[in-house]
Design a protein around this motif. Structure first.
Motif, PDB file in Angstrom:
ATOM      1  N   ILE A 137       2.926 -21.205  -3.010  1.00 38.64           N
ATOM      2  CA  ILE A 137       3.604 -20.155  -1.863  1.00 38.64           C
ATOM      3  C   ILE A 137       3.642 -20.686  -0.519  1.00 38.64           C
ATOM      4  O   ILE A 137       2.545 -21.217  -0.153  1.00 38.64           O
ATOM      5  CB  ILE A 137       2.752 -18.854  -1.888  1.00 38.64           C
ATOM      6  CG1 ILE A 137       3.181 -18.277  -3.423  1.00 38.64           C
ATOM      7  CG2 ILE A 137       3.485 -17.874  -1.010  1.00 38.64           C
ATOM      8  CD1 ILE A 137       4.342 -17.991  -3.988  1.00 38.64           C
ATOM      9  N   TRP A 138       4.626 -20.571   0.125  1.00 35.74           N
ATOM     10  CA  TRP A 138       4.605 -20.804   1.446  1.00 35.74           C
ATOM     11  C   TRP A 138       4.073 -19.706   2.305  1.00 35.74           C
ATOM     12  O   TRP A 138       4.690 -18.642   2.140  1.00 35.74           O
ATOM     13  CB  TRP A 138       6.145 -21.219   2.158  1.00 35.74           C
ATOM     14  CG  TRP A 138       6.529 -22.461   1.908  1.00 35.74           C
ATOM     15  CD1 TRP A 138       7.588 -22.909   1.110  1.00 35.74           C
ATOM     16  CD2 TRP A 138       6.035 -23.932   2.210  1.00 35.74           C
ATOM     17  NE1 TRP A 138       7.719 -23.943   0.847  1.00 35.74           N
ATOM     18  CE2 TRP A 138       6.875 -24.701   1.808  1.00 35.74           C
ATOM     19  CE3 TRP A 138       5.125 -24.212   3.137  1.00 35.74           C
ATOM     20  CZ2 TRP A 138       6.639 -25.997   1.968  1.00 35.74           C
ATOM     21  CZ3 TRP A 138       4.972 -25.387   3.498  1.00 35.74           C
ATOM     22  CH2 TRP A 138       5.568 -26.262   2.679  1.00 35.74           C
ATOM     23  N   ASN A 139       3.068 -19.836   2.912  1.00 38.32           N
ATOM     24  CA  ASN A 139       2.400 -18.655   3.631  1.00 38.32           C
ATOM     25  C   ASN A 139       2.373 -18.892   5.388  1.00 38.32           C
ATOM     26  O   ASN A 139       2.072 -19.949   5.457  1.00 38.32           O
ATOM     27  CB  ASN A 139       0.946 -18.470   3.243  1.00 38.32           C
ATOM     28  CG  ASN A 139       0.805 -17.684   1.560  1.00 38.32           C
ATOM     29  OD1 ASN A 139       1.100 -16.567   1.555  1.00 38.32           O
ATOM     30  ND2 ASN A 139       0.372 -18.744   0.628  1.00 38.32           N
ATOM     31  N   LEU A 140       2.649 -17.976   5.960  1.00 37.04           N
ATOM     32  CA  LEU A 140       2.506 -17.923   7.559  1.00 37.04           C
ATOM     33  C   LEU A 140       0.946 -17.134   7.601  1.00 37.04           C
ATOM     34  O   LEU A 140       0.774 -16.270   7.160  1.00 37.04           O
ATOM     35  CB  LEU A 140       3.469 -17.100   8.143  1.00 37.04           C
ATOM     36  CG  LEU A 140       3.715 -17.166   9.628  1.00 37.04           C
ATOM     37  CD1 LEU A 140       4.243 -18.648  10.184  1.00 37.04           C
ATOM     38  CD2 LEU A 140       4.540 -16.181  10.305  1.00 37.04           C
ATOM     39  N   ILE A 141       0.274 -17.951   8.158  1.00 35.58           N
ATOM     40  CA  ILE A 141      -1.368 -17.638   8.279  1.00 35.58           C
ATOM     41  C   ILE A 141      -1.787 -17.543  10.013  1.00 35.58           C
ATOM     42  O   ILE A 141      -1.005 -18.213  10.607  1.00 35.58           O
ATOM     43  CB  ILE A 141      -2.236 -18.572   7.626  1.00 35.58           C
ATOM     44  CG1 ILE A 141      -2.136 -20.102   8.156  1.00 35.58           C
ATOM     45  CG2 ILE A 141      -1.786 -18.557   5.968  1.00 35.58           C
ATOM     46  CD1 ILE A 141      -3.104 -20.949   7.482  1.00 35.58           C
ATOM     47  N   TRP A 142      -2.531 -16.824  10.100  1.00 36.81           N
ATOM     48  CA  TRP A 142      -3.412 -16.755  11.520  1.00 36.81           C
ATOM     49  C   TRP A 142      -4.672 -16.247  11.382  1.00 36.81           C
ATOM     50  O   TRP A 142      -4.965 -15.846  10.256  1.00 36.81           O
ATOM     51  CB  TRP A 142      -2.448 -15.463  12.302  1.00 36.81           C
ATOM     52  CG  TRP A 142      -2.497 -14.258  11.638  1.00 36.81           C
ATOM     53  CD1 TRP A 142      -3.451 -13.136  11.875  1.00 36.81           C
ATOM     54  CD2 TRP A 142      -1.592 -13.713  10.929  1.00 36.81           C
ATOM     55  NE1 TRP A 142      -2.848 -12.068  11.315  1.00 36.81           N
ATOM     56  CE2 TRP A 142      -1.889 -12.446  10.616  1.00 36.81           C
ATOM     57  CE3 TRP A 142      -0.375 -14.156   9.948  1.00 36.81           C
ATOM     58  CZ2 TRP A 142      -1.265 -11.721   9.943  1.00 36.81           C
ATOM     59  CZ3 TRP A 142       0.134 -13.383   9.237  1.00 36.81           C
ATOM     60  CH2 TRP A 142      -0.063 -12.115   8.853  1.00 36.81           C
TER      61      TRP A 142
END
Length: 306
Positions: free
Chosen positions: A267-272
């Motif tokens: 899964i491509w995840n946008l993380i912070w």
């Protein structure tokens, strides 16, 4: 001293790249123009900012101090512009995102309309390997990172963007006529790897180790594009994300070799960082992504099915 903002910006880029050639390319200026501005800037200081050893340009310790001060000046000037736009009712500021190299095939589609809607937003997009992406996130140098392998040592929050599918691929010089091959085919095919630290390599090695596959490691290369070109040239085979090879499959330069258990999915995840205090720009972008991602995926990524 009579240095200009333009000279500060040029010196900062030279300091970053340690190369007049690379700086000129990124600034879309000629090398002579960059060299002249560097000389004019240098002439205002009695101590060298740079030195050339062999054919390599280095920034002196004094030059590094000046670069730090120059960055602060440029940042303050940018803040004036952002504050002016904010008073005019426009969203303004800098959005900073680090992206693993294969993520460059998808992140532009999640940025395009947002950037068009908010002309006061400046984008800093760093495309690099997984380790550097995580380092920049850990140091809080970016608002978000795009990864397919989540870091285990950081406390993060995330939003799922889309599925990442990886296939075994080769060029089209050899025919693979079976409807589905056994995993033992890996013992016959020389594999091309990404470099250590790559998310694609991590996913590839995890699959190989989990299935105890006998593999023939042919070589390793430092970018997805380099791997793709090596495969097209017939130097070997590789496990690659579908998102980065769609055009080459359609053009007949590459083929997917159907193997039992494929595609490998992540899964491509946008993380912070957890508890990160977002700027107004970062908060607006996250809201935009969460509201629009399904439509973006449907519009931009559902056109090709291998």
């Amino acid at each position: 001293m009579n240095y200009t903002l333009h000279q500060l910006q040029i010196f900062l880029k030279i300091s970053e790249k340690e190369s007049i050639t690379k700086a000129s390319e990124e600034l879309h200026l000629t090398q002579p123009a960059v060299s002249i501005q560097l000389k004019n800037f240098q002439d205002q200081f009695p101590i060298p900012l740079t030195e050339v050893i062999g054919r390599k340009l280095y920034i002196t310790d004094f030059g590094k101090e000046i670069a730090i001060a120059a960055q602060k000046i440029v940042d303050e000037v940018n803040q004036i512009s952002y504050k002016t736009k904010a008073y005019q009712g426009h969203l303004s500021g800098v959005l900073k995102i680090s992206v693993v190299s294969t993520g460059k095939y998808i992140i532009p589609y999640f940025l395009s309309d947002f950037m068009k809607q908010h002309e006061g937003v400046d984008l800093v997009l760093d495309v690099t390997n997984k380790q550097q992406v995580i380092n920049s996130l850990e140091k809080n140098n970016v608002d978000f990172s795009l990864v397919s392998v989540l870091p285990k040592h950081l406390q993060i929050e995330k939003t799922k963007l889309m599925e990442n599918q990886l296939y075994l691929v080769g060029n089209t010089s050899e025919k693979f006529t079976n409807k589905k091959y056994q995993k033992s085919i890996f013992s016959e095919l020389p594999l091309i790897y990404r470099e250590p630290g790559s998310g694609t390599r991590h996913t590839m090695e995890t699959y190989i180790d989990k299935n105890d596959l006998p593999v023939r490691k042919k070589m390793e290369l430092t970018s997805n594009e380099a791997v793709k070109q090596a495969v097209i040239a017939g130097l070997g085979y590789s496990i690659m994300p579908l998102i980065g090879i769609r055009n080459d499959l359609e053009a007949g330069r590459l083929q997917i070799i159907p193997v039992q258990g494929f595609p490998i999915k992540s899964i491509w995840n946008l993380i912070w960082l957890k508890n990160k205090k977002f700027s107004l720009v970062a908060e607006a972008f996250l809201k935009y992504v969460e509201e629009q991602k399904d439509e973006i995926i449907k519009d931009k990524f559902n056109l090709f099915n291998p």
